[in-house]
Design a protein around this motif. Structure first.
Motif, PDB file in Angstrom:
ATOM      1  N   LEU A 172      18.416  -8.990   2.733  1.00  0.00           N
ATOM      2  CA  LEU A 172      18.545  -7.585   2.366  1.00  0.00           C
ATOM      3  C   LEU A 172      19.477  -7.397   1.168  1.00  0.00           C
ATOM      4  O   LEU A 172      19.154  -6.687   0.206  1.00  0.00           O
ATOM      5  N   LEU A 173      20.618  -8.068   1.205  1.00  0.00           N
ATOM      6  CA  LEU A 173      21.580  -7.896   0.108  1.00  0.00           C
ATOM      7  C   LEU A 173      21.231  -8.733  -1.111  1.00  0.00           C
ATOM      8  O   LEU A 173      21.635  -8.397  -2.228  1.00  0.00           O
ATOM      9  N   LEU A 192      23.393  -0.053   1.169  1.00  0.00           N
ATOM     10  CA  LEU A 192      23.542  -1.474   0.854  1.00  0.00           C
ATOM     11  C   LEU A 192      24.856  -1.724   0.124  1.00  0.00           C
ATOM     12  O   LEU A 192      25.528  -2.732   0.355  1.00  0.00           O
ATOM     13  N   LYS A 193      25.236  -0.778  -0.720  1.00  0.00           N
ATOM     14  CA  LYS A 193      26.532  -0.876  -1.404  1.00  0.00           C
ATOM     15  C   LYS A 193      27.658  -0.879  -0.368  1.00  0.00           C
ATOM     16  O   LYS A 193      28.572  -1.705  -0.411  1.00  0.00           O
ATOM     17  N   GLN A 194      27.570   0.049   0.591  1.00  0.00           N
ATOM     18  CA  GLN A 194      28.596   0.121   1.648  1.00  0.00           C
ATOM     19  C   GLN A 194      28.555  -1.107   2.556  1.00  0.00           C
ATOM     20  O   GLN A 194      29.581  -1.538   3.081  1.00  0.00           O
ATOM     21  N   GLU A 243       0.814  -1.220   0.000  1.00  0.00           N
ATOM     22  CA  GLU A 243       0.000   0.000   0.000  1.00  0.00           C
ATOM     23  C   GLU A 243       0.846   1.268   0.000  1.00  0.00           C
ATOM     24  O   GLU A 243       0.353   2.352  -0.334  1.00  0.00           O
ATOM     25  N   VAL A 244       2.128   1.150   0.370  1.00  0.00           N
ATOM     26  CA  VAL A 244       2.956   2.359   0.516  1.00  0.00           C
ATOM     27  C   VAL A 244       4.235   2.344  -0.333  1.00  0.00           C
ATOM     28  O   VAL A 244       4.943   3.343  -0.376  1.00  0.00           O
ATOM     29  N   CYS A 245       4.525   1.228  -0.993  1.00  0.00           N
ATOM     30  CA  CYS A 245       5.767   1.107  -1.769  1.00  0.00           C
ATOM     31  C   CYS A 245       5.479   0.913  -3.260  1.00  0.00           C
ATOM     32  O   CYS A 245       4.407   0.440  -3.643  1.00  0.00           O
ATOM     33  N   TYR A 246       6.456   1.241  -4.071  1.00  0.00           N
ATOM     34  CA  TYR A 246       6.344   1.125  -5.522  1.00  0.00           C
ATOM     35  C   TYR A 246       6.180  -0.334  -5.945  1.00  0.00           C
ATOM     36  O   TYR A 246       5.377  -0.668  -6.801  1.00  0.00           O
ATOM     37  N   GLN A 247       6.978  -1.216  -5.345  1.00  0.00           N
ATOM     38  CA  GLN A 247       6.867  -2.669  -5.529  1.00  0.00           C
ATOM     39  C   GLN A 247       7.195  -3.322  -4.204  1.00  0.00           C
ATOM     40  O   GLN A 247       7.936  -2.749  -3.407  1.00  0.00           O
ATOM     41  N   THR A 248       6.691  -4.535  -3.983  1.00  0.00           N
ATOM     42  CA  THR A 248       6.960  -5.242  -2.725  1.00  0.00           C
ATOM     43  C   THR A 248       7.337  -6.695  -3.013  1.00  0.00           C
ATOM     44  O   THR A 248       6.827  -7.286  -3.969  1.00  0.00           O
ATOM     45  N   PHE A 249       8.213  -7.232  -2.168  1.00  0.00           N
ATOM     46  CA  PHE A 249       8.712  -8.597  -2.336  1.00  0.00           C
ATOM     47  C   PHE A 249       8.773  -9.309  -0.990  1.00  0.00           C
ATOM     48  O   PHE A 249       8.986  -8.681   0.041  1.00  0.00           O
ATOM     49  N   LEU A 250       8.606 -10.629  -1.038  1.00  0.00           N
ATOM     50  CA  LEU A 250       8.909 -11.494   0.106  1.00  0.00           C
ATOM     51  C   LEU A 250      10.318 -12.023  -0.094  1.00  0.00           C
ATOM     52  O   LEU A 250      10.645 -12.542  -1.166  1.00  0.00           O
ATOM     53  N   SER A 251      11.134 -11.892   0.921  1.00  0.00           N
ATOM     54  CA  SER A 251      12.482 -12.469   0.903  1.00  0.00           C
ATOM     55  C   SER A 251      12.369 -13.881   1.488  1.00  0.00           C
ATOM     56  O   SER A 251      11.920 -14.041   2.626  1.00  0.00           O
ATOM     57  N   ILE A 252      12.742 -14.891   0.701  1.00  0.00           N
ATOM     58  CA  ILE A 252      12.531 -16.287   1.137  1.00  0.00           C
ATOM     59  C   ILE A 252      13.740 -17.171   0.846  1.00  0.00           C
ATOM     60  O   ILE A 252      14.578 -16.849   0.000  1.00  0.00           O
TER      61      ILE A 252
END
Length: 197
Positions: free
Chosen positions: A81-82, A144-146, A44-53
């Motif tokens: 995350l990465l 995330l790069k750092q 509802e608040v993000c451009y796209q959403t994903f489940l990390s699995i």
């Protein structure tokens, strides 16, 4: 380091949930498995959403959910995350751990409104113990790069430690209960009581 990156949502649901004794992503607090509830909130608040699995979770996820498979290059929460950063390096990520049963849309909107893309991340924190919550935060692409360099340099695998040592925008939610982590049966019971109020 001003970031105009689009905001993607990520539900971290690939953990083993050893302390809870069952998959925290599958626990139902709001008439849905928690990972699905958070996915819908982020959608509802993000451009796209994903489940990390994890790879072994793939068969249990409906095709109606976008997923990112853990690449297993890093340990702990950084794994999901990465893996997401590798899939979409241009995105900023609003990350939620699936052990946040009291998180709601209003709190997410607060965090997004307070986003400071001049900083490496904007993270929720408890005003009484102002440490960044790395798994309830907006990570800019540069962070995330750092992080990859930070991990390769052998600094350990704790995302909170990385944020503590970085230029982070701390955001204190109006309702600090949204930060309740349910990692044990006792915390699960406490969350149910608060939801029932």
């Amino acid at each position: 380091m001003i970031s105009n990156a689009k905001l993607y949502g990520l539900v971290l649901s690939g953990g083993k949930s050893t302390r809870m004794g069952e998959d925290k992503g599958l626990i139902t607090y709001h008439n849905l498995p928690q990972r699905e509830h958070l996915y819908h909130l982020l959608s509802e608040v993000c451009y796209q959403t994903f489940l990390s699995i994890r790879k072994d979770q793939e068969s249990e996820i409906s095709n109606s959910f976008k997923t990112i498979l853990d690449q297993d290059e890093f340990r702990g929460p950084y794994n999901g995350l990465l893996s997401a950063h590798k899939a979409h390096p241009e995105a900023a990520w609003l990350v939620l751990a699936c052990d946040l049963p009291l998180m709601d849309k209003r709190a997410l909107e607060e965090l997004i409104a307070a986003r400071n893309s001049d900083k490496i991340a904007s993270a929720f924190a408890d005003a009484e113990d102002p440490l960044p919550e790395p798994l309830c935060a907006i990570w800019e692409p540069e962070a995330l790069k750092q992080s990859v360099e930070y991990l390769k340099a052998g600094n350990g695998s704790c995302p909170r430690k990385f944020l503590i040592n970085s230029d982070v925008n701390l955001v204190f939610p109006k309702q600090k209960e949204v930060l309740l982590n349910a990692n044990s049966r006792a915390e699960y019971e406490e969350a149910l009581l608060k939801i029932a109020l």
